[in-house]
Design a protein around this motif. Sequence first.
Motif, mmCIF file in Angstrom:
data_model
loop_
_atom_site.group_PDB
_atom_site.id
_atom_site.type_symbol
_atom_site.label_atom_id
_atom_site.label_comp_id
_atom_site.label_asym_id
_atom_site.label_seq_id
_atom_site.Cartn_x
_atom_site.Cartn_y
_atom_site.Cartn_z
ATOM 1 N N ASP A 183 -10.877 -0.277 -20.471
ATOM 2 C CA ASP A 183 -11.879 0.819 -20.442
ATOM 3 C C ASP A 183 -11.999 1.117 -22.015
ATOM 4 O O ASP A 183 -13.055 1.136 -22.330
ATOM 5 C CB ASP A 183 -11.186 2.067 -19.700
ATOM 6 N N ARG A 184 -10.974 1.198 -22.557
ATOM 7 C CA ARG A 184 -11.106 1.481 -24.101
ATOM 8 C C ARG A 184 -10.072 1.049 -24.966
ATOM 9 O O ARG A 184 -8.712 0.760 -24.402
ATOM 10 C CB ARG A 184 -10.827 3.100 -24.310
ATOM 11 N N LEU A 185 -10.262 0.242 -25.875
ATOM 12 C CA LEU A 185 -9.288 0.241 -27.072
ATOM 13 C C LEU A 185 -9.696 0.642 -28.464
ATOM 14 O O LEU A 185 -10.815 -0.041 -28.937
ATOM 15 C CB LEU A 185 -9.039 -1.469 -27.052
ATOM 16 N N PHE A 186 -9.220 1.483 -29.022
ATOM 17 C CA PHE A 186 -9.657 2.018 -30.416
ATOM 18 C C PHE A 186 -8.461 2.096 -31.240
ATOM 19 O O PHE A 186 -7.262 2.416 -31.092
ATOM 20 C CB PHE A 186 -10.515 3.154 -30.332
ATOM 21 N N VAL A 187 -8.690 1.796 -32.675
ATOM 22 C CA VAL A 187 -7.763 2.070 -34.000
ATOM 23 C C VAL A 187 -8.427 3.034 -34.762
ATOM 24 O O VAL A 187 -9.497 2.742 -35.178
ATOM 25 C CB VAL A 187 -7.367 0.655 -34.327
ATOM 26 N N GLY A 246 -3.973 4.614 -32.638
ATOM 27 C CA GLY A 246 -4.723 3.914 -31.846
ATOM 28 C C GLY A 246 -4.472 4.121 -30.302
ATOM 29 O O GLY A 246 -3.231 4.864 -29.890
ATOM 30 N N PHE A 247 -5.274 3.501 -29.386
ATOM 31 C CA PHE A 247 -4.889 3.842 -27.822
ATOM 32 C C PHE A 247 -5.675 2.767 -27.224
ATOM 33 O O PHE A 247 -6.537 2.259 -27.579
ATOM 34 C CB PHE A 247 -5.539 5.218 -27.422
ATOM 35 N N VAL A 248 -5.288 2.617 -25.979
ATOM 36 C CA VAL A 248 -5.615 1.356 -25.006
ATOM 37 C C VAL A 248 -5.541 1.999 -23.787
ATOM 38 O O VAL A 248 -4.397 2.691 -23.354
ATOM 39 C CB VAL A 248 -5.117 0.027 -25.292
ATOM 40 N N ASP A 249 -6.543 1.548 -22.802
ATOM 41 C CA ASP A 249 -6.166 2.071 -21.409
ATOM 42 C C ASP A 249 -6.902 1.163 -20.436
ATOM 43 O O ASP A 249 -8.160 0.506 -20.625
ATOM 44 C CB ASP A 249 -6.671 3.497 -21.024
ATOM 45 N N LEU A 250 -6.274 0.647 -19.318
ATOM 46 C CA LEU A 250 -6.456 -0.507 -18.287
ATOM 47 C C LEU A 250 -6.776 0.262 -17.028
ATOM 48 O O LEU A 250 -5.495 0.712 -16.673
ATOM 49 C CB LEU A 250 -5.566 -1.624 -18.567
ATOM 50 N N ASN A 254 -4.737 5.214 -15.144
ATOM 51 C CA ASN A 254 -4.799 3.936 -15.889
ATOM 52 C C ASN A 254 -3.308 3.566 -16.431
ATOM 53 O O ASN A 254 -2.365 4.398 -16.534
ATOM 54 C CB ASN A 254 -5.894 3.824 -16.934
ATOM 55 N N ILE A 255 -3.235 2.410 -16.792
ATOM 56 C CA ILE A 255 -2.113 2.089 -17.687
ATOM 57 C C ILE A 255 -2.627 2.432 -19.023
ATOM 58 O O ILE A 255 -3.788 2.003 -19.504
ATOM 59 C CB ILE A 255 -1.738 0.727 -17.705
ATOM 60 N N ALA A 256 -2.043 3.253 -19.815
ATOM 61 C CA ALA A 256 -2.655 4.008 -20.908
ATOM 62 C C ALA A 256 -1.506 4.117 -22.085
ATOM 63 O O ALA A 256 -0.267 4.575 -21.681
ATOM 64 C CB ALA A 256 -3.208 5.567 -20.930
#
Length: 182
Positions: free
Chosen positions: A99-103, A88-92, A65-67
Amino acid sequence: MNSQSSPAVQYQIREWSDEDSPACWQLFHDTVHRVNIRDYDERAVNAWAPRQTDLTQWTDRFRGNIALVAEWSSPDATPATATNSIVGFVDLRPDGYLDRLFVSADHQRVGIARSLWIEMRRRAAAAGCTRIETEASITAKPFFESQGFQCVATQTVCCRGVDLTNYRMRYQMPLDLLSGLP
């Protein structure tokens, strides 16, 4: 990479690596139990973010993923005292699924989610994504709407035997981003 700072917050966005996986898991677990508990009951958050996880499976979800992660450090820190931590993190996924975006629960509402989203959107456009889809929690739905996502459907999903409400949402990439214009 992007970096943001204010008197209270200083963070930098960088690419995710395998070594970030334990910190991302802990952030996810803590955030669900401290933030999402406002919109879901205890049974639901325990199903969504159980006390233990298979860290290998968690890490594998990022791979391919792009993470991205956002790292924070105190603006008062010196190089000798700095202790950067993931806030925080995010992945596509390659198919355009966010898929996920959390702070972190301790770093809400200071622009980290928006910064992660803006960088992810830029990278998604560069990778040729014309549309991004996600399944947003009750808690996250207002954020995604504020960033231009449209709610496609309200749905009930079963997670470890517990029904949870979330929203299938879609973002249509603006043409100027796809054409590489500023």
